[in-house]
Design a protein around this motif. Structure first.
Motif, PDB file in Angstrom:
ATOM      1  N   PRO A 194       0.826  -1.211   0.000  1.00 53.14           N
ATOM      2  CA  PRO A 194       0.000   0.000   0.000  1.00 53.14           C
ATOM      3  C   PRO A 194       0.863   1.265   0.000  1.00 53.14           C
ATOM      4  CG  PRO A 194      -0.752  -1.561   1.680  1.00 53.14           C
ATOM      5  CD  PRO A 194       0.549  -2.084   1.131  1.00 53.14           C
ATOM      6  N   ALA A 195       0.375   2.301  -0.648  1.00 56.55           N
ATOM      7  CA  ALA A 195       1.132   3.549  -0.807  1.00 56.55           C
ATOM      8  C   ALA A 195       1.603   4.132   0.517  1.00 56.55           C
ATOM      9  CB  ALA A 195       0.290   4.571  -1.561  1.00 56.55           C
ATOM     10  N   ASN A 196       0.791   3.991   1.570  1.00 58.77           N
ATOM     11  CA  ASN A 196       1.178   4.587   2.850  1.00 58.77           C
ATOM     12  C   ASN A 196       2.276   3.790   3.571  1.00 58.77           C
ATOM     13  OD1 ASN A 196      -0.438   2.398   3.519  1.00 58.77           O
ATOM     14  ND2 ASN A 196      -1.524   3.474   5.150  1.00 58.77           N
ATOM     15  N   GLN A 197       2.678   2.651   3.021  1.00 61.67           N
ATOM     16  CA  GLN A 197       3.728   1.847   3.642  1.00 61.67           C
ATOM     17  C   GLN A 197       5.018   1.782   2.831  1.00 61.67           C
ATOM     18  OE1 GLN A 197       2.126  -2.021   4.409  1.00 61.67           O
ATOM     19  NE2 GLN A 197       0.689  -1.291   5.957  1.00 61.67           N
ATOM     20  N   ILE A 198       5.048   2.410   1.666  1.00 60.43           N
ATOM     21  CA  ILE A 198       6.209   2.306   0.780  1.00 60.43           C
ATOM     22  C   ILE A 198       7.487   2.814   1.450  1.00 60.43           C
ATOM     23  CG2 ILE A 198       7.230   3.134  -1.380  1.00 60.43           C
ATOM     24  CD1 ILE A 198       4.372   3.126  -2.530  1.00 60.43           C
ATOM     25  N   VAL A 199       7.437   4.007   2.005  1.00 58.62           N
ATOM     26  CA  VAL A 199       8.635   4.586   2.625  1.00 58.62           C
ATOM     27  C   VAL A 199       9.040   3.791   3.865  1.00 58.62           C
ATOM     28  CG1 VAL A 199       9.563   6.650   3.766  1.00 58.62           C
ATOM     29  CG2 VAL A 199       8.245   6.877   1.658  1.00 58.62           C
ATOM     30  N   ALA A 200       8.057   3.391   4.655  1.00 59.16           N
ATOM     31  CA  ALA A 200       8.354   2.644   5.884  1.00 59.16           C
ATOM     32  C   ALA A 200       8.974   1.281   5.589  1.00 59.16           C
ATOM     33  CB  ALA A 200       7.082   2.474   6.712  1.00 59.16           C
ATOM     34  N   LEU A 201       8.576   0.648   4.506  1.00 66.72           N
ATOM     35  CA  LEU A 201       9.089  -0.691   4.187  1.00 66.72           C
ATOM     36  C   LEU A 201      10.279  -0.690   3.229  1.00 66.72           C
ATOM     37  CD1 LEU A 201       5.704  -2.606   3.729  1.00 66.72           C
ATOM     38  CD2 LEU A 201       7.246  -2.670   5.695  1.00 66.72           C
ATOM     39  N   GLY A 202      10.351   0.296   2.341  1.00 67.83           N
ATOM     40  CA  GLY A 202      11.366   0.271   1.297  1.00 67.83           C
ATOM     41  C   GLY A 202      12.474   1.296   1.413  1.00 67.83           C
ATOM     42  N   PHE A 203      12.358   2.224   2.366  1.00 63.77           N
ATOM     43  CA  PHE A 203      13.366   3.274   2.502  1.00 63.77           C
ATOM     44  C   PHE A 203      13.963   3.319   3.904  1.00 63.77           C
ATOM     45  CE2 PHE A 203      14.543   7.667   3.511  1.00 63.77           C
ATOM     46  CZ  PHE A 203      15.456   7.934   2.511  1.00 63.77           C
ATOM     47  N   VAL A 204      13.116   3.511   4.899  1.00 65.92           N
ATOM     48  CA  VAL A 204      13.565   3.721   6.276  1.00 65.92           C
ATOM     49  C   VAL A 204      14.477   2.605   6.780  1.00 65.92           C
ATOM     50  CG1 VAL A 204      12.800   4.003   8.674  1.00 65.92           C
ATOM     51  CG2 VAL A 204      11.621   5.226   6.829  1.00 65.92           C
ATOM     52  N   PRO A 205      14.136   1.333   6.562  1.00 66.89           N
ATOM     53  CA  PRO A 205      15.002   0.285   7.119  1.00 66.89           C
ATOM     54  C   PRO A 205      16.384   0.186   6.462  1.00 66.89           C
ATOM     55  CG  PRO A 205      12.842  -0.604   6.542  1.00 66.89           C
ATOM     56  CD  PRO A 205      12.926   0.773   5.965  1.00 66.89           C
ATOM     57  N   PHE A 206      16.544   0.782   5.279  1.00 61.75           N
ATOM     58  CA  PHE A 206      17.760   0.541   4.501  1.00 61.75           C
ATOM     59  C   PHE A 206      18.662   1.757   4.317  1.00 61.75           C
ATOM     60  CE2 PHE A 206      14.340  -2.265   3.068  1.00 61.75           C
ATOM     61  CZ  PHE A 206      14.876  -3.475   3.448  1.00 61.75           C
ATOM     62  N   ILE A 207      18.135   2.953   4.481  1.00 61.36           N
ATOM     63  CA  ILE A 207      18.898   4.149   4.130  1.00 61.36           C
ATOM     64  C   ILE A 207      20.172   4.301   4.974  1.00 61.36           C
ATOM     65  CG2 ILE A 207      17.504   5.703   5.567  1.00 61.36           C
ATOM     66  CD1 ILE A 207      19.167   6.516   2.158  1.00 61.36           C
ATOM     67  N   LEU A 208      20.095   4.032   6.259  1.00 61.00           N
ATOM     68  CA  LEU A 208      21.281   4.187   7.107  1.00 61.00           C
ATOM     69  C   LEU A 208      22.394   3.235   6.666  1.00 61.00           C
ATOM     70  CD1 LEU A 208      22.629   5.577   9.496  1.00 61.00           C
ATOM     71  CD2 LEU A 208      21.627   3.845  10.979  1.00 61.00           C
ATOM     72  N   GLY A 209      22.051   2.002   6.376  1.00 58.53           N
ATOM     73  CA  GLY A 209      23.043   1.040   5.897  1.00 58.53           C
ATOM     74  C   GLY A 209      23.635   1.450   4.558  1.00 58.53           C
ATOM     75  N   ASP A 210      22.802   1.942   3.655  1.00 60.20           N
ATOM     76  CA  ASP A 210      23.300   2.368   2.347  1.00 60.20           C
ATOM     77  C   ASP A 210      24.213   3.585   2.461  1.00 60.20           C
ATOM     78  OD1 ASP A 210      22.078   0.318   0.957  1.00 60.20           O
ATOM     79  OD2 ASP A 210      20.275   1.477   0.510  1.00 60.20           O
ATOM     80  N   LEU A 211      23.860   4.529   3.317  1.00 56.76           N
ATOM     81  CA  LEU A 211      24.724   5.688   3.531  1.00 56.76           C
ATOM     82  C   LEU A 211      26.048   5.274   4.172  1.00 56.76           C
ATOM     83  CD1 LEU A 211      22.107   8.349   4.694  1.00 56.76           C
ATOM     84  CD2 LEU A 211      23.264   8.206   2.463  1.00 56.76           C
ATOM     85  N   THR A 212      25.996   4.285   5.049  1.00 62.47           N
ATOM     86  CA  THR A 212      27.225   3.753   5.656  1.00 62.47           C
ATOM     87  C   THR A 212      28.098   3.109   4.584  1.00 62.47           C
ATOM     88  OG1 THR A 212      26.086   3.384   7.757  1.00 62.47           O
ATOM     89  CG2 THR A 212      28.136   2.155   7.397  1.00 62.47           C
ATOM     90  N   ASN A 213      27.488   2.340   3.693  1.00 67.32           N
ATOM     91  CA  ASN A 213      28.240   1.722   2.593  1.00 67.32           C
ATOM     92  C   ASN A 213      28.922   2.778   1.730  1.00 67.32           C
ATOM     93  OD1 ASN A 213      27.804  -1.085   2.987  1.00 67.32           O
ATOM     94  ND2 ASN A 213      25.751  -0.917   2.139  1.00 67.32           N
ATOM     95  N   ILE A 214      28.205   3.840   1.411  1.00 68.01           N
ATOM     96  CA  ILE A 214      28.768   4.911   0.592  1.00 68.01           C
ATOM     97  C   ILE A 214      29.917   5.596   1.332  1.00 68.01           C
ATOM     98  CG2 ILE A 214      28.269   7.225  -0.317  1.00 68.01           C
ATOM     99  CD1 ILE A 214      25.608   6.072  -1.337  1.00 68.01           C
ATOM    100  N   ALA A 215      29.739   5.815   2.620  1.00 66.69           N
ATOM    101  CA  ALA A 215      30.811   6.436   3.407  1.00 66.69           C
ATOM    102  C   ALA A 215      32.065   5.561   3.407  1.00 66.69           C
ATOM    103  CB  ALA A 215      30.332   6.692   4.836  1.00 66.69           C
ATOM    104  N   ILE A 216      31.886   4.257   3.511  1.00 69.04           N
ATOM    105  CA  ILE A 216      33.033   3.338   3.487  1.00 69.04           C
ATOM    106  C   ILE A 216      33.768   3.433   2.145  1.00 69.04           C
ATOM    107  CG2 ILE A 216      33.696   0.892   3.464  1.00 69.04           C
ATOM    108  CD1 ILE A 216      31.394   0.482   5.546  1.00 69.04           C
ATOM    109  N   VAL A 217      33.017   3.454   1.053  1.00 69.40           N
ATOM    110  CA  VAL A 217      33.636   3.556  -0.271  1.00 69.40           C
ATOM    111  C   VAL A 217      34.333   4.914  -0.416  1.00 69.40           C
ATOM    112  CG1 VAL A 217      33.221   3.618  -2.767  1.00 69.40           C
ATOM    113  CG2 VAL A 217      32.017   1.955  -1.348  1.00 69.40           C
ATOM    114  N   ALA A 218      33.687   5.974   0.035  1.00 72.18           N
ATOM    115  CA  ALA A 218      34.265   7.317  -0.091  1.00 72.18           C
ATOM    116  C   ALA A 218      35.559   7.440   0.702  1.00 72.18           C
ATOM    117  CB  ALA A 218      33.257   8.368   0.366  1.00 72.18           C
ATOM    118  N   VAL A 219      35.553   6.980   1.931  1.00 74.98           N
ATOM    119  CA  VAL A 219      36.753   7.065   2.766  1.00 74.98           C
ATOM    120  C   VAL A 219      37.836   6.132   2.231  1.00 74.98           C
ATOM    121  CG1 VAL A 219      37.680   6.600   5.075  1.00 74.98           C
ATOM    122  CG2 VAL A 219      35.531   7.850   4.821  1.00 74.98           C
ATOM    123  N   GLY A 220      37.448   4.920   1.875  1.00 75.81           N
ATOM    124  CA  GLY A 220      38.416   3.972   1.319  1.00 75.81           C
ATOM    125  C   GLY A 220      39.062   4.492   0.047  1.00 75.81           C
TER     126      GLY A 220
END
Length: 188
Positions: free
Chosen positions: A148-174
């Motif tokens: 459902p539209a009201n659950q898209i961000v909660a299920l597809g963005f919020v749980p993953f964004i911190l991990g993805d930003l961490t991955n990008i930070a690791i690549v950037a620093v490395g």
């Protein structure tokens, strides 16, 4: 006769180098998709790390070709994706709820590689963030077919964004810590 063969050698060497890069890249993406790092609210994979690292190091064409090869191997039924074979394999997995993210990673490979070309550490980090925005745009749009539209961000963005930003930070620093003489030897 040796003269006729000699000009072909650099091309053959280059083709072997490209093929090896693609094979190793597919192996890296697969390994990173399978690794789970404990985090909250869901375990983090290193999928984003692999895709972004390839994009900024090998350039857009080779990064996109590598991700296409990864998708082809997955479509053929090999369990290369995160959560496979438990959540399905092959095309059935690819058209499932995470299919948009896979398409987004393919686009991000090209976009990130293009934007990161000849940039410094900050430029490469911004290129990876732009690529990540593409991943989420495609992923969340596709996910809308399944939740459902009201659950898209909660299920597809919020749980993953911190991990993805961490991955990008690791690549950037490395990448910033990698000596310049080594950065110049990477295939482009």
């Amino acid at each position: 006769m040796t003269e006729a063969i000699a000009p072909a050698m650099p091309g053959a060497r280059s083709a072997v180098k490209i093929a090896a890069t693609i094979v190793l890249g597919v192996a890296l993406i697969t390994l990173c998709a399978k690794l789970r790092v404990p985090s909250w609210p869901v375990p983090m994979t290193l999928h984003t790390l692999a895709v972004m690292a390839l994009a900024v190091t090998v350039g857009p064409r080779l990064a996109a070709a590598t991700f296409c090869a990864y998708l082809a191997v997955g479509a053929a039924g090999l369990p290369v994706f995160s959560g496979t074979p438990e959540r399905g394999i092959g095309l059935a997995y690819m058209v499932g709820p995470t299919g948009g993210y896979l398409l987004g990673y393919l686009s991000a490979s090209w976009i990130t590689g293009t934007l990161a070309r000849d940039r410094g550490p900050v430029g490469r980090a911004l290129a990876m963030l732009a690529g990540l925005a593409v991943v989420y745009a495609a992923g969340l749009s596709w996910l809308a077919l399944y939740v459902p539209a009201n659950q898209i961000v909660a299920l597809g963005f919020v749980p993953f964004i911190l991990g993805d930003l961490t991955n990008i930070a690791i690549v950037a620093v490395g990448g910033a810590l990698l000596p310049a003489r080594l950065r110049g030897k990477i295939v482009r």
